[in-house]
Design a protein around this motif. Sequence first.
Motif, PDB file in Angstrom:
ATOM      1  N   LEU A   6       0.848  -1.180   0.000  1.00  8.51           N
ATOM      2  CA  LEU A   6       0.000   0.000   0.000  1.00  8.51           C
ATOM      3  C   LEU A   6       0.887   1.234   0.000  1.00  8.51           C
ATOM      4  N   LYS A   7       0.829   1.991  -1.060  1.00  3.79           N
ATOM      5  CA  LYS A   7       1.661   3.184  -1.149  1.00  3.79           C
ATOM      6  C   LYS A   7       1.136   4.259  -0.201  1.00  3.79           C
ATOM      7  N   GLN A   8       2.069   4.890   0.510  1.00  8.71           N
ATOM      8  CA  GLN A   8       1.707   5.947   1.446  1.00  8.71           C
ATOM      9  C   GLN A   8       2.070   7.335   0.917  1.00  8.71           C
ATOM     10  N   VAL A   9       3.005   7.413  -0.006  1.00  4.76           N
ATOM     11  CA  VAL A   9       3.403   8.699  -0.591  1.00  4.76           C
ATOM     12  C   VAL A   9       2.583   8.905  -1.864  1.00  4.76           C
ATOM     13  N   THR A  10       1.690   9.872  -1.851  1.00  6.10           N
ATOM     14  CA  THR A  10       0.799  10.088  -2.991  1.00  6.10           C
ATOM     15  C   THR A  10       1.356  11.104  -3.990  1.00  6.10           C
ATOM     16  N   ARG A  11       2.269  11.951  -3.524  1.00  5.13           N
ATOM     17  CA  ARG A  11       2.800  12.998  -4.405  1.00  5.13           C
ATOM     18  C   ARG A  11       4.113  13.518  -3.840  1.00  5.13           C
ATOM     19  N   ILE A  12       5.024  13.856  -4.740  1.00  7.40           N
ATOM     20  CA  ILE A  12       6.284  14.485  -4.350  1.00  7.40           C
ATOM     21  C   ILE A  12       6.404  15.788  -5.130  1.00  7.40           C
ATOM     22  N   VAL A  13       6.597  16.894  -4.407  1.00 12.62           N
ATOM     23  CA  VAL A  13       6.736  18.193  -5.060  1.00 12.62           C
ATOM     24  C   VAL A  13       8.078  18.802  -4.669  1.00 12.62           C
ATOM     25  N   THR A  14       8.627  19.596  -5.578  1.00 18.14           N
ATOM     26  CA  THR A  14       9.895  20.279  -5.329  1.00 18.14           C
ATOM     27  C   THR A  14       9.632  21.742  -5.040  1.00 18.14           C
TER      28      THR A  14
END
Length: 318
Positions: A6-14
């Motif tokens: 189950l992925k817990q990181v839905t988005r990565i932004v810089t």
Amino acid sequence: MTSKILKQVTRIVTAQRKREGGGFMVRRPLPSGSVDYADPFLMLDHLGPVFYGPGEAVGAPDHPHRGFETVTYMLEGEFEHHDSHGNHGILKSGWVQWMTAGSGVIHSEMPSDKQLKEGGNFHGFQIWVNLPAKDKMIRPRYQDVPPENIPWFESSDKQTKIKVIAGEVEDVTANIDTHTPIYFLDLRTTGKYSLRIPEGMDAMVYNYHPADIFIGNEKAKISESQMAVLKHQGEPVAFEAAEDAEGGKKEARVLILAGTPIKEEVARYGPFVMNTDEEINQALVDMRSGSFGSIPGSSERMRKTDEANNKRRQAGKQ
């Protein structure tokens, strides 16, 4: 049959670089092009790290706020604050100021006389936290907290330390009072640690340090100036320091922000955050009428800011 992770990181932004206040640069992951609002968090600014020569430090001269809270966390350097209600203080390395703007305040955040005269390192953060409608017009309040009053959690293997600014980690509870349930943590690790965040809280993790870190069940790599948006569903979130080129692990450092969503309409205009456009218009009327008050010495603070900017330009600095 293998179970699905189950992925817990839905988005990565810089984080994007912005010039703010009297001319200082910040790295801003929130709001960004893909994440405008992370209820209840409105903004996260990373100030520095930067080295100021004598006479070069700048801050944010007199400006208004209404309807939310500003949280300033200093890692290095000194900020001196004044407001239109007569409050005054100096935030030094390790200090936190939790300011509830409430019904309205004129606020000034400037380098201390020592920082301006001597120069030196400056590094910190400012976070804007929304207030529910029922609290937007309460009386302004300050919580200035020195580092000795901010507890640390240490893991049993001694590889992880967490500064508990708001919220709690295992048996360690913060001293700061918040209007809605908030977690604000500074996690530092050379190993692994699984953190429990209450179910129902939206969460973000911002890497403010050069060392990479792996986050979540899927071990998503987060590098410096990146922010991960989490969906944890009440399950523990894993943090693991990444190996460097020599196979060792340098200390990873991240801010963790989590809060129970307010779930109300948001109307924003610069330093005002209300629920309706009509309330924003009223804030502008109140500010222009002088009901927010004023701070003696405004022209002197602007003069110091202009001189510091001119000195940096002459030295070829941003």
